[in-house]
Design a protein around this motif. Structure first.
Motif, PDB file in Angstrom:
ATOM      1  N   GLY A  23     -47.262   3.303  10.955  1.00  0.00           N
ATOM      2  CA  GLY A  23     -46.532   4.466  11.447  1.00  0.00           C
ATOM      3  C   GLY A  23     -46.742   5.687  10.578  1.00  0.00           C
ATOM      4  N   VAL A  24     -46.760   5.490   9.271  1.00  0.00           N
ATOM      5  CA  VAL A  24     -46.991   6.592   8.339  1.00  0.00           C
ATOM      6  C   VAL A  24     -48.403   7.152   8.521  1.00  0.00           C
ATOM      7  N   ILE A  25     -49.371   6.274   8.711  1.00  0.00           N
ATOM      8  CA  ILE A  25     -50.755   6.703   8.934  1.00  0.00           C
ATOM      9  C   ILE A  25     -50.852   7.491  10.240  1.00  0.00           C
ATOM     10  N   LEU A  26     -50.204   6.996  11.297  1.00  0.00           N
ATOM     11  CA  LEU A  26     -50.211   7.699  12.579  1.00  0.00           C
ATOM     12  C   LEU A  26     -49.550   9.067  12.459  1.00  0.00           C
ATOM     13  N   LEU A  27     -48.479   9.151  11.695  1.00  0.00           N
ATOM     14  CA  LEU A  27     -47.796  10.426  11.471  1.00  0.00           C
ATOM     15  C   LEU A  27     -48.709  11.426  10.762  1.00  0.00           C
ATOM     16  N   ALA A  28     -49.407  10.984   9.730  1.00  0.00           N
ATOM     17  CA  ALA A  28     -50.321  11.872   9.003  1.00  0.00           C
ATOM     18  C   ALA A  28     -51.408  12.398   9.941  1.00  0.00           C
ATOM     19  N   ALA A  29     -51.947  11.529  10.789  1.00  0.00           N
ATOM     20  CA  ALA A  29     -52.975  11.956  11.742  1.00  0.00           C
ATOM     21  C   ALA A  29     -52.409  12.934  12.759  1.00  0.00           C
TER      22      ALA A  29
END
Length: 108
Positions: free
Chosen positions: A90-96
């Motif tokens: 989720g954190v990775i998706l948010l950064a993207a």
């Protein structure tokens, strides 16, 4: 920064996340850059997720990928572990999303 276009790949985890910028050169795939993001085990989970978010955001800013590929979470017998990986994802998706980078999820 490397020549575009490249894809940023992510293998998510809270303790360790693998990142790599890859590009197609002719008929071959080249690894342009890679890093393992390791978070400090003595920190609470929100702090570790913040560290991961910052590292992914920096990688996106530096390499300017045309897309981000992330491993899809598999829910097996260890649901606690899967939940932690899901949070990292989720954190990775948010950064993207924050950087306007499209994301594709792939099975392991």
């Amino acid at each position: 920064m490397f020549e575009a276009p490249c894809v940023l790949g992510a293998d998510p985890g809270v303790a360790a996340t693998g990142l790599a910028a890859v590009a197609r050169s002719g008929g071959r795939i080249r690894v342009l850059w890679s890093r393992t993001v390791r978070t400090q085990p003595d920190l609470d989970e929100p702090s570790r997720l913040r560290q991961l978010f910052e590292a992914v955001s920096e990688a996106i800013e530096e390499h300017r990928p045309e897309s981000l590929a992330v491993e899809r979470v598999m829910w097996g017998k260890n649901q606690t572990s899967a939940m932690v990986v899901a949070r990292a994802t989720g954190v990775i998706l948010l950064a993207a999303a924050r950087a306007g980078v499209p994301v594709e999820e792939y099975l392991p």
